[in-house]
Design a protein around this motif. Structure first.
Motif, PDB file in Angstrom:
ATOM      1  N   GLY A  91       0.781  -1.235   0.000  1.00 24.26           N
ATOM      2  CA  GLY A  91       0.000   0.000   0.000  1.00 24.26           C
ATOM      3  C   GLY A  91       0.812   1.284   0.000  1.00 24.26           C
ATOM      4  O   GLY A  91       0.388   2.292   0.575  1.00 24.26           O
ATOM      5  N   VAL A  92       1.963   1.282  -0.655  1.00 20.69           N
ATOM      6  CA  VAL A  92       2.763   2.513  -0.720  1.00 20.69           C
ATOM      7  C   VAL A  92       2.268   3.396  -1.862  1.00 20.69           C
ATOM      8  O   VAL A  92       1.523   2.967  -2.724  1.00 20.69           O
ATOM      9  N   VAL A  93       2.730   4.640  -1.834  1.00 22.50           N
ATOM     10  CA  VAL A  93       2.483   5.560  -2.957  1.00 22.50           C
ATOM     11  C   VAL A  93       3.818   5.761  -3.662  1.00 22.50           C
ATOM     12  O   VAL A  93       4.799   6.174  -3.030  1.00 22.50           O
ATOM     13  N   PHE A  94       3.887   5.451  -4.949  1.00 20.47           N
ATOM     14  CA  PHE A  94       5.152   5.650  -5.668  1.00 20.47           C
ATOM     15  C   PHE A  94       5.442   7.141  -5.803  1.00 20.47           C
ATOM     16  O   PHE A  94       4.532   7.953  -5.984  1.00 20.47           O
ATOM     17  N   ALA A  95       6.725   7.490  -5.687  1.00 23.48           N
ATOM     18  CA  ALA A  95       7.127   8.896  -5.802  1.00 23.48           C
ATOM     19  C   ALA A  95       6.894   9.375  -7.236  1.00 23.48           C
ATOM     20  O   ALA A  95       7.210   8.675  -8.189  1.00 23.48           O
ATOM     21  N   LYS A  96       6.322  10.576  -7.313  1.00 24.51           N
ATOM     22  CA  LYS A  96       6.067  11.179  -8.631  1.00 24.51           C
ATOM     23  C   LYS A  96       7.385  11.256  -9.408  1.00 24.51           C
ATOM     24  O   LYS A  96       8.416  11.589  -8.841  1.00 24.51           O
ATOM     25  N   ASP A  97       7.323  10.967 -10.667  1.00 22.88           N
ATOM     26  CA  ASP A  97       8.495  11.051 -11.562  1.00 22.88           C
ATOM     27  C   ASP A  97       9.554   9.982 -11.312  1.00 22.88           C
ATOM     28  O   ASP A  97      10.633  10.052 -11.880  1.00 22.88           O
ATOM     29  N   ASN A  98       9.281   9.010 -10.463  1.00 23.64           N
ATOM     30  CA  ASN A  98      10.235   7.907 -10.322  1.00 23.64           C
ATOM     31  C   ASN A  98      10.324   7.193 -11.690  1.00 23.64           C
ATOM     32  O   ASN A  98       9.318   6.767 -12.241  1.00 23.64           O
ATOM     33  N   PRO A  99      11.531   7.045 -12.243  1.00 23.30           N
ATOM     34  CA  PRO A  99      11.673   6.445 -13.578  1.00 23.30           C
ATOM     35  C   PRO A  99      11.145   5.017 -13.687  1.00 23.30           C
ATOM     36  O   PRO A  99      10.957   4.513 -14.783  1.00 23.30           O
TER      37      PRO A  99
END
Ligand code: SF4
Ligand code: SF4
Length: 238
Positions: free
Chosen positions: A133-141
């Protein structure tokens, strides 16, 4: 990358420079193992070959192109415009404010030092952290490689590609962070077929204190404090 054996004099100078030992002497030839080479460009950039026998194909086809994107720090990542494998925030801090109050940021880097990683290993990580249930960091490649955001599964055609390293970056609410570290470190330890580094990113409080860092120590972890701040590279800096 490949070696033109018409030009190669078999001096062996290039063998030690490859970070994943993909340059090999075999059958009286010097060859680059096509499957092991991560297209990092180091062997060419160092101009180690006096015979100019190390060659790059004009256009690396997809999905092999991902090797270069994730391994050659001189190439801009097409989705972020940032050089290298992480987001801009991971490199410079304090630009996008994504690792903000109330959240703990994480990164899982696979493949370094000196081993590299298949994207099938990254697939294990993106699936696991999605399940958590994490949120991926914006702009992570890594995000454009995810085919299904519900499961975290990567695009099937890329799983065999090998990269020097790949970094998954994500956030969770601070109260869930300790449990996530426990579960994720056990998972990384038992399930991965490469090396992994788990980093924790925390915004300091108004007194400059790192509260979560103290909490980690209290819980028996041995965090190694490290800051990566490239002063002067922030957007708008003059
Ligand atoms: S440095 Fe050049 S000449 Fe020497 S082994 Fe490598 S490719 Fe061949
Ligand atoms: S491009 Fe990189 S991985 Fe491939 S042979 Fe050269 S140094 Fe090794």
């Amino acid at each position: 990358m490949y070696i033109d054996n018409e030009l190669c004099q078999k001096c062996l100078d290039c063998l030690p420079v490859c970070p994943v030992a993909a340059i090999k002497a075999r059958n009286h030839r010097i060859e680059i193992d096509y499957d092991e080479c991560v297209e990092c460009g180091v062997c060419r950039r160092l101009r180690i070959c006096k015979e100019k026998a190390i060659m790059q194909v004009k256009e690396i086809p997809y999905p092999r192109l991902l090797r270069q994107v994730f391994s050659d720090p001189t190439k801009n990542h097409p989705t972020t415009g940032v050089l290298g494998r992480g987001t801009e925030e991971m490199k410079t801090n304090d630009i996008t404010n994504i690792f903000t109050k109330g959240y703990i940021g994480f990164s899982v880097e696979l493949g370094r030092p000196g081993l590299g990683a298949r994207l099938s290993e990254l697939d294990k990580v993106t699936r696991k952290v999605t399940e958590m249930g994490v949120v991926f960091a914006k702009d992570n490649p890594v995000i454009p490689l995810i085919q299904d955001m519900k499961t975290g599964a990567l695009l099937p055609e890329i799983l065999g590609e090998k990269v020097l390293s790949a970094i998954a970056e994500f956030l969770v609410e601070e109260p869930r962070a300790l449990n996530l570290i426990r579960e994720l470190t056990a998972f990384l330890d038992s399930e991965l077929d490469t090396v992994a580094t788990l980093s924790v990113i925390e915004r300091a409080d108004e007194n400059g204190r790192s509260v979560f860092y103290e909490k980690l120590k209290d819980q028996g972890f041995h965090p190694y404090p490290n800051g990566k701040v490239n002063i002067g590279l922030a957007k708008g800096a003059s």
